[in-house]
Each structure stands twice: as structure tokens, then as C-alpha cells.
Design a protein around this motif. Structure first.
Motif, PDB file in Angstrom:
ATOM      1  N   ALA A  24       0.969  -0.808  -0.289  1.00  0.00           N
ATOM      2  CA  ALA A  24      -0.365  -0.202   0.412  1.00  0.00           C
ATOM      3  C   ALA A  24       0.893   1.318  -0.236  1.00  0.00           C
ATOM      4  CB  ALA A  24      -0.679  -0.220   1.351  1.00  0.00           C
ATOM      5  N   GLU A  25       1.904   1.379   0.734  1.00  0.00           N
ATOM      6  CA  GLU A  25       2.953   2.949   0.641  1.00  0.00           C
ATOM      7  C   GLU A  25       3.505   3.032  -0.465  1.00  0.00           C
ATOM      8  OE1 GLU A  25       5.782   3.335   4.033  1.00  0.00           O
ATOM      9  OE2 GLU A  25       4.807   1.559   5.395  1.00  0.00           O
ATOM     10  N   ALA A  26       3.862   1.221  -1.519  1.00  0.00           N
ATOM     11  CA  ALA A  26       4.600   2.027  -2.776  1.00  0.00           C
ATOM     12  C   ALA A  26       2.952   3.462  -4.156  1.00  0.00           C
ATOM     13  CB  ALA A  26       3.742   0.468  -3.787  1.00  0.00           C
ATOM     14  N   LYS A  27       1.789   3.768  -3.745  1.00  0.00           N
ATOM     15  CA  LYS A  27       0.595   4.351  -4.166  1.00  0.00           C
ATOM     16  C   LYS A  27       2.100   5.791  -4.461  1.00  0.00           C
ATOM     17  CE  LYS A  27      -2.451   5.879  -6.094  1.00  0.00           C
ATOM     18  NZ  LYS A  27      -3.225   5.000  -7.501  1.00  0.00           N
ATOM     19  N   GLY A  28       2.341   5.732  -5.639  1.00  0.00           N
ATOM     20  CA  GLY A  28       3.285   7.129  -6.408  1.00  0.00           C
ATOM     21  C   GLY A  28       4.529   6.809  -6.296  1.00  0.00           C
ATOM     22  N   ILE A  29       5.006   5.941  -5.312  1.00  0.00           N
ATOM     23  CA  ILE A  29       6.103   5.154  -6.063  1.00  0.00           C
ATOM     24  C   ILE A  29       6.993   5.903  -6.659  1.00  0.00           C
ATOM     25  CG2 ILE A  29       6.658   3.491  -6.947  1.00  0.00           C
ATOM     26  CD1 ILE A  29       8.284   2.521  -3.971  1.00  0.00           C
ATOM     27  N   HIS A  30       6.716   6.175  -7.731  1.00  0.00           N
ATOM     28  CA  HIS A  30       7.456   6.859  -9.117  1.00  0.00           C
ATOM     29  C   HIS A  30       7.867   7.966  -9.571  1.00  0.00           C
ATOM     30  CE1 HIS A  30       3.032   6.987 -10.124  1.00  0.00           C
ATOM     31  NE2 HIS A  30       3.457   7.980 -10.677  1.00  0.00           N
ATOM     32  N   ASN A  31       7.306   8.443  -8.432  1.00  0.00           N
ATOM     33  CA  ASN A  31       7.268  10.205  -7.842  1.00  0.00           C
ATOM     34  C   ASN A  31       8.060  10.915  -6.931  1.00  0.00           C
ATOM     35  OD1 ASN A  31       5.552  11.135 -10.313  1.00  0.00           O
ATOM     36  ND2 ASN A  31       3.594  10.541  -9.145  1.00  0.00           N
ATOM     37  N   LYS A  32       8.678  10.021  -6.221  1.00  0.00           N
ATOM     38  CA  LYS A  32       9.245  10.282  -4.676  1.00  0.00           C
ATOM     39  C   LYS A  32      10.421  10.134  -5.494  1.00  0.00           C
ATOM     40  CE  LYS A  32       6.211   7.121  -1.865  1.00  0.00           C
ATOM     41  NZ  LYS A  32       6.068   8.968  -1.264  1.00  0.00           N
ATOM     42  N   ASP A  33      11.841  10.528  -4.803  1.00  0.00           N
ATOM     43  CA  ASP A  33      12.540  10.773  -4.731  1.00  0.00           C
ATOM     44  C   ASP A  33      13.968   9.818  -3.962  1.00  0.00           C
ATOM     45  OD1 ASP A  33      13.141  11.216  -2.212  1.00  0.00           O
ATOM     46  OD2 ASP A  33      13.393  13.342  -1.986  1.00  0.00           O
ATOM     47  N   ALA A  34      15.564   9.785  -4.685  1.00  0.00           N
ATOM     48  CA  ALA A  34      15.825   8.760  -4.214  1.00  0.00           C
ATOM     49  C   ALA A  34      16.120   8.784  -2.617  1.00  0.00           C
ATOM     50  CB  ALA A  34      17.536   9.016  -4.394  1.00  0.00           C
ATOM     51  N   THR A  35      15.760   9.881  -1.623  1.00  0.00           N
ATOM     52  CA  THR A  35      15.893   9.428  -0.154  1.00  0.00           C
ATOM     53  C   THR A  35      14.629   8.491   0.621  1.00  0.00           C
ATOM     54  OG1 THR A  35      16.907  11.399  -0.038  1.00  0.00           O
ATOM     55  CG2 THR A  35      16.306  10.903   1.421  1.00  0.00           C
ATOM     56  N   ALA A  36      13.840   9.163  -0.212  1.00  0.00           N
ATOM     57  CA  ALA A  36      11.780   8.977   0.057  1.00  0.00           C
ATOM     58  C   ALA A  36      12.349   7.005  -0.499  1.00  0.00           C
ATOM     59  CB  ALA A  36      10.904   9.747  -0.510  1.00  0.00           C
ATOM     60  N   LEU A  37      12.443   6.997  -2.149  1.00  0.00           N
ATOM     61  CA  LEU A  37      12.579   5.734  -2.564  1.00  0.00           C
ATOM     62  C   LEU A  37      13.410   4.957  -1.395  1.00  0.00           C
ATOM     63  CD1 LEU A  37      13.200   6.099  -5.921  1.00  0.00           C
ATOM     64  CD2 LEU A  37      10.968   4.831  -4.825  1.00  0.00           C
ATOM     65  N   LEU A  38      13.789   4.740  -0.913  1.00  0.00           N
ATOM     66  CA  LEU A  38      15.008   4.428  -0.102  1.00  0.00           C
ATOM     67  C   LEU A  38      14.585   4.148   1.388  1.00  0.00           C
ATOM     68  CD1 LEU A  38      18.727   5.612  -0.148  1.00  0.00           C
ATOM     69  CD2 LEU A  38      18.244   3.265  -0.832  1.00  0.00           C
ATOM     70  N   ASP A  39      13.401   4.830   2.223  1.00  0.00           N
ATOM     71  CA  ASP A  39      13.210   4.605   3.171  1.00  0.00           C
ATOM     72  C   ASP A  39      12.560   3.630   3.204  1.00  0.00           C
ATOM     73  OD1 ASP A  39      15.051   6.689   4.265  1.00  0.00           O
ATOM     74  OD2 ASP A  39      13.502   8.121   3.975  1.00  0.00           O
ATOM     75  N   ILE A  40      11.777   3.393   1.729  1.00  0.00           N
ATOM     76  CA  ILE A  40      10.067   2.505   1.827  1.00  0.00           C
ATOM     77  C   ILE A  40      11.202   1.332   1.561  1.00  0.00           C
ATOM     78  CG2 ILE A  40       7.959   1.872   0.265  1.00  0.00           C
ATOM     79  CD1 ILE A  40       7.522   4.739  -0.381  1.00  0.00           C
ATOM     80  N   LEU A  41      11.453   1.184   0.633  1.00  0.00           N
ATOM     81  CA  LEU A  41      12.690  -0.122  -0.198  1.00  0.00           C
ATOM     82  C   LEU A  41      13.349  -0.821   1.380  1.00  0.00           C
ATOM     83  CD1 LEU A  41      14.375   0.710  -3.191  1.00  0.00           C
ATOM     84  CD2 LEU A  41      12.080  -0.469  -2.503  1.00  0.00           C
ATOM     85  N   MET A  42      13.843  -0.652   2.575  1.00  0.00           N
ATOM     86  CA  MET A  42      14.587  -0.268   3.708  1.00  0.00           C
ATOM     87  C   MET A  42      13.567  -0.792   4.967  1.00  0.00           C
ATOM     88  SD  MET A  42      17.989  -0.655   3.313  1.00  0.00           S
ATOM     89  CE  MET A  42      17.692  -1.269   4.952  1.00  0.00           C
ATOM     90  N   LYS A  43      12.194  -0.141   4.717  1.00  0.00           N
ATOM     91  CA  LYS A  43      11.600  -0.609   5.682  1.00  0.00           C
ATOM     92  C   LYS A  43      10.941  -1.599   5.802  1.00  0.00           C
ATOM     93  CE  LYS A  43       6.710   1.074   6.959  1.00  0.00           C
ATOM     94  NZ  LYS A  43       6.568   1.865   7.412  1.00  0.00           N
ATOM     95  N   TYR A  44      10.704  -2.601   4.104  1.00  0.00           N
ATOM     96  CA  TYR A  44       9.986  -3.957   4.444  1.00  0.00           C
ATOM     97  C   TYR A  44      11.461  -4.574   3.887  1.00  0.00           C
ATOM     98  CZ  TYR A  44       6.220  -1.540   4.233  1.00  0.00           C
ATOM     99  OH  TYR A  44       5.227  -1.193   4.306  1.00  0.00           O
ATOM    100  N   GLN A  45      12.805  -4.237   4.225  1.00  0.00           N
ATOM    101  CA  GLN A  45      13.669  -5.371   3.628  1.00  0.00           C
ATOM    102  C   GLN A  45      13.989  -5.742   5.417  1.00  0.00           C
ATOM    103  OE1 GLN A  45      16.002  -6.999   1.855  1.00  0.00           O
ATOM    104  NE2 GLN A  45      15.611  -5.888   0.295  1.00  0.00           N
ATOM    105  N   LEU A  46      13.867  -4.744   6.631  1.00  0.00           N
ATOM    106  CA  LEU A  46      13.667  -4.758   7.826  1.00  0.00           C
ATOM    107  C   LEU A  46      12.704  -5.731   8.560  1.00  0.00           C
ATOM    108  CD1 LEU A  46      14.746  -1.394   9.071  1.00  0.00           C
ATOM    109  CD2 LEU A  46      15.891  -3.456   9.442  1.00  0.00           C
ATOM    110  N   ARG A  47      11.687  -5.527   7.423  1.00  0.00           N
ATOM    111  CA  ARG A  47      10.556  -6.941   7.853  1.00  0.00           C
ATOM    112  C   ARG A  47      10.786  -7.814   7.487  1.00  0.00           C
ATOM    113  NH1 ARG A  47       5.756  -3.980   8.144  1.00  0.00           N
ATOM    114  NH2 ARG A  47       4.409  -5.703   8.404  1.00  0.00           N
TER     115      ARG A  47
END
Length: 540
Positions: A24-47
Motif C-alpha cells: 500500500a505504501e507504493a502508491k505514487g512511488i514513481h514520483n518519489k526522490d531517491a531518499t524517500a525511495l530508500l526509506d520505503i525499500l529499507m523498511k520492508y527489508q528490515l521486516r
């Protein structure tokens, strides 16, 4: 690779699987900058680490069961089966066991698509049900052996058939899956369920699901060796003793202590990538620039564990994002043969690096990713120096802050994954850090380049039944069209362009005429996500 239009999968079959859903957090992911992208991607690596932590008890029990099986003979083997990311991680795991003293002769693997699939995508191999049955017979699997089948979906045909046949022959069969109710769990004698959430890039199980699989395999197979007791090297045990919290009177930890120790090392490894965010952001932005607007190539260099992680990552870029294989090249110390061996002696690493660099014929439009656990690998450091001489941008990652590699590259990334970066046990965590940093870096760069829209991989390649079904579902969910209309649009793109194209099918269904397709994409910098977003104005 031929598009399979008459897929045996029903569109509803896979959409219910957690591993196929879009976070669900991927909505609008294509408009995010590198910092925001990393935050989302890393959150679910930790999970992913949490998913393994919840399974420590069954992992411990199965490790004991496996060790007891191996103790019954002098030639019982640990054998793995899988496809894509799963089998690449499995093979890497078996090779790492040799580091701790387990004989290579007591490991084997069944690779969907054959050994070539370890270095490039041969996704259609996973649908072949006859191949794994033949391989189980060729390997002569018996009650002395262990077969571990790994599949994120839990329903990969090659894994199903191998487990079924091996169990008939009396082997201990173990299934590892990321979806509840996985068919392979029923086919195996015992199983481990890794409950990872939907990926930020839907269906890209090389990411969080893959990380959970790697960590689980690290714990499971090393736990077998530890409980077996006959093969873990003294230095490995001594390092364990230094990091385990609760040791028995003999100075060594119990199996649960051992697994907890490894798990904490893996958790620290993943966290080390989060801690490197500020260093990764400019590296990712540069990667997207070089590979996007400059149409350069992605070149890599490494040895051992790092080389295997780099090869795994490059192999996934084409099927996941449509990034051409002609624009990604791996530099491996010792060549591709080294991928299947724990250690390969190269007489002159300096000369080998020079030879590889000349083979690359790199230009200023390219970018290189170089990695080393210690940061002191001669081969990797010479490559870094050669790239620098030609002003070719370089990204370098290492697990040792004193590693020379960090001073030789344009974008240094220090991954503090362990107190002992060169240790025999800690290289498991270091290997995980390398997998994760590559996953999030390339995924973020590919998203910046326009290959992801709202968490959907809109340039996915249709190589097997699973990917065909995924592609149809992506087009259907983005456009709202019927299955019949979606399949017709995909077939039209295959006729017109040689390969079926998800993004062009979406654009067409949103109102872009095929004869105007190239101009429309060019007007949006040839970024699929931007073009798709713009196409909705046509539809309205």
C-alpha cells in the motif's frame, strides 16, 4: 523468449498471494526522490528479518532433524532446488558452507533452467515439471539426503515436483515459502513459513522475500552443521563463542544460542544498509543518470561472496525492469567458474583486473559497482583505480571502515555489518548486507528511470506462466479493462514490437495509438511511469 498467451494460470490464482500483491505504501512511488525511495525499500527489508525471527523455533527443530539425518551416513548430502532468486541464494548458501568445513561433495543443486540460470534469467525453466524428476533420479537421491525446496510463491512447479519425487525416495524434504497454504508445504515432510509483507515493487520477491530466504537458509544449514558437530571449523566455533550471549560449560553455545547469534548478525547487516542511506542517495542518483539519460552500462566487479551477490542482482534486472542484458556486465575474480567454488586461486589479481577492464571497454557513460567485504581485495581495488583513470563513475561498498576501496571510488558506502568484517561467520551477515544494498540501490535507480508505476513493474518481461499472469494483472489493475481486452492488447504489442510490452499495452488502452507510441514515450523522456501517468489525461 516466447510470450505464453494461453496461460494455465487463472488471473485470480496468484493475485491472492501476498508475494504478488503491491504494498500500500507504493502508491505514487514513481514520483518519489531517491531518499524517500530508500526509506520505503529499507523498511520492508528490515521486516524480512522479523519474518525469520518468528520462525526460530521451527528452524532450530528442522536443523536438528537435518543434522540427525546427515549423521546417519558418511555421504549424505544437502541438496537444494528452486528457480530464479531462490535458487541463486540456495547455491550461494551451499558454497558458503564449504567455508566452515562442509565438503563440496556433500552438496548439490537442482536449478530451474540449468546452471546458466545462475547468471542470467531463464524464467521459463521453472514451469518444466519433467526436469526436476529427472534430476532427482540423476542425482540418485536417497534416504541419506536432504532436499530443501525454496519458493516465494510456494507453488513453483520445478520445486513441487522435486520435493514430491525426493520424498518418495525417502529423503528428508524441507520446504521454505513466503505464502500461507503453499502447496510445497504439503509436499514436503516439514516446512518453514516466512511471512513477509507485500513488496514495494509488487511481485519483486528478489527483495524482501529473497532476503528472508537468504537469512533463513543461513540459519538452517549452518544450524545443521553446528548440531552435527563434525564439520564446523575450530575458528568458526571460536568466533561464535565470542558473540553468543549464553554458552554452555564447554565454551560453545547451544543450537538456539547459535541461531540467535546468527540472526542478530543478519539483523545488524540489514540495519547497516539503512545507516548508509546518506551515502547511497547520491550513488543511486548517479546510477539513474548514467543508465537512464546517458544510456550507459552497469559494470560490476567483485570476488567470492560479493561477486555472487553482484551476479544475482544483474540477472534480475532484465526480467524485473526490462533493463537490457547487453547493458549489464559482471566482473568476477576467477570467471564464472568461481561462482560455484568457495575459493579460486588467481595467480595475479592485478593482471586479471587489467584484462577484465580491457574487456569491458568502458566509457564515461557507464557506471561501475565494486564490492569487497574487507575493502582490501587486490582485484577489486585495481579495477577501481582503472575506472578512475578513465573518469568512469564508481560506487564501492565494503564492510570494513579501513578498507582501501572506500578511498578509491567516487561514491563510497560503508556497511557496518559486524564487529569482525573478515570473520568466517560474519561473512554471512556481510553477504546479506551486500544483497540488500544491491537490491535497494538498483531498485531505486530503476524506479527513478521510470520502470515502476505505483509499485507495479510496468516493464516486466513475460518469460514464464507466472510472469504472464503478473503482466496481465498489472495491465488490468492499472487500466480497469477486462481480461479479454488486456490479453488482446498484450498480443498486439508482441506482434508490433517483437516482445509483449506491459507499459505499451497500458498506454494503448489509455488512448495512445500504436503509431504514436514512440513519439509519446519520447515526449516523456522515455520513462514508462511518466508516460503512463500522462496517458490518463487522454483516457479522461
Amino acid at each position: 523468449m516466447q510470450l505464453i498467451l494461453d496461460s494455465v494460470w487463472d488471473m485470480a490464482d496468484l493475485s491472492s498471494l501476498t508475494t504478488e500483491q503491491v504494498n500500500a505504501e507504493a502508491k505514487g512511488i514513481h514520483n518519489k526522490d531517491a531518499t524517500a525511495l530508500l526509506d520505503i525499500l529499507m523498511k520492508y527489508q528490515l521486516r524480512s528479518v522479523d519474518a525469520v525471527a518468528s520462525q526460530l523455533a521451527p528452524i532450530s527443530d528442522i536443523a536438528r532433524l537435518g543434522a540427525d539425518t546427515l549423521k546417519k551416513s558418511q555421504d549424505g548430502r544437502i541438496i537444494v532446488v528452486g528457480a530464479g532468486t531462490s535458487i541463486r541464494l540456495c547455491v550461494q548458501n551451499l558454497i558458503e558452507l564449504q567455508t566452515h568445513g562442509w565438503p563440496a561433495s556433500r552438496t548439490d543443486y537442482i536449478v530451474a533452467g540449468g546452471l546458466d540460470a545462475l547468471t542470467k534469467s531463464i524464467e521459463a525453466g521453472e514451469d518444466d515439471r519433467a526436469y526436476p524428476v529427472a534430476e532427482v533420479g540423476r542425482l540418485g537421491i536417497t534416504e541419506k539426503d536432504i532436499l530443501i525446496g525454496v519458493s516465494a510463491s510456494g507453488r513453483t512447479p520445478v520445486v513441487e515436483e522435486a520435493l514430491r519425487e525426493a520424498r518418495k525416495r525417502g529423503a528428508l524434504t524441507i520446504a521454505i515459502a513466503n505464502n500461507k497454504g503453499a502447496p510445497i508445504a504439503e509436499l514436503a515432510e516439514t516446512h518453514i513459513f516466512l511471512e513477509t509483507p507485500p513488496e514495494p515493487i509488487g511481485g519483486s520477491t528478489r527483495m524482501g522475500a529473497g532476503t528472508s530466504q537468504k537469512i533463513c537458509l543461513d540459519l538452517l544449514t549452518n544450524g545443521m552443521l553446528f548440531h552435527h558437530g563434525g564439520f564446523l571449523k575450530k575458528e568458526s566455533l571460536e568466533q561464535l563463542d565470542r558473540c553468543a550471549a549464553d554458552c554452555q560449560s564447554n565454551g560453545f553455545a547451544s543450537l538456539p544460542d547459535f541461531l540467535q547469534c546468527l540472526l542478530e548478525s543478519e539483523r545488524q547487516a540489514v540495519a547497516s544498509v539503512c545507516a548508509a542511506r546518506d551515502a547511497l542517495v547520491p550513488a543511486i542518483e548517479k546510477m539513474a543518470e548514467q543508465l537512464g539519460s546517458r544510456q550507459g552500462r552497469l559494470l560490476t566487479g567483485g570476488a567470492g561472496t560479493t561477486a555472487r551477490a553482484l551476479v544475482q542482482e544483474l540477472a534480475e534486472l532484465y526480467p524485473t525492469f526490462g533493463f537490457p542484458t547487453s547493458r549489464s556486465h559482471s566482473g568476477i575474480l576467477g570467471g564464472h567458474d568461481a561462482l560455484l567454488r568457495d575459493y579460486m586461486e588467481v595467480s595475479d589479481q592485478n593482471e586479471y583486473a587489467w584484462s577484465l577492464f580491457e574487456h569491458f571497454q568502458a566509457t564515461e557513460n557507464d557506471i561501475a559497482i565494486l564490492g569487497s567485504v574487507s575493502g582490501k581485495t587486490t582485484f577489486t581495488n585495481v579495477l577501481a583505480t582503472l575506472f578512475a583513470r578513465e573518469d568512469i563513475p564508481t560506487i564501492g561498498f565494503t564492510n570494513d571502515e579501513a578498507g582501501e576501496l572506500l578511498s578509491l571510488v567516487d561514491y563510497p558506502v560503508y556497511l557496518k555489518s559486524s564487529k569482525e568484517p573478515g570473520g568466517k561467520l560474519t561473512r554471512l551477515g556481510a553477504g546479506t548486507a551486500h544483497k540488500v544494498v544491491l537490491n535497494v540501490s538498483t531498485s531505486a535507480a530503476m524506479t527513478l528511470m521510470g520502470h515502476v508505476y505505483d509499485g507495479y513493474m510496468v516493464d516486466v518481461k513475460l518469460f514464464c506462466e507466472k510472469l504472464v499472469e503478473r503482466a496481465e494483472r498489472i495491465v488490468k489493475e492499472i487500466t480497469g479493462c477486462s481480461e479479454e481486452v488486456v490479453r488482446k492488447a498484450l498480443a498486439q504489442t508482441k506482434t508490433l514490437y517483437g516482445d509483449a510490452s506491459v507499459s505499451k499495452a497500458i498506454l494503448h488502452l489509455n488512448g495512445v495509438a500504436f503509431e504514436e507510441m514512440d513519439a509519446f514515450l519520447k515526449a516523456h523522456e522515455n520513462k514508462s511511469s511518466r508516460a503512463i501517468e500522462a496517458s490518463f489525461t487522454l483516457k479522461s
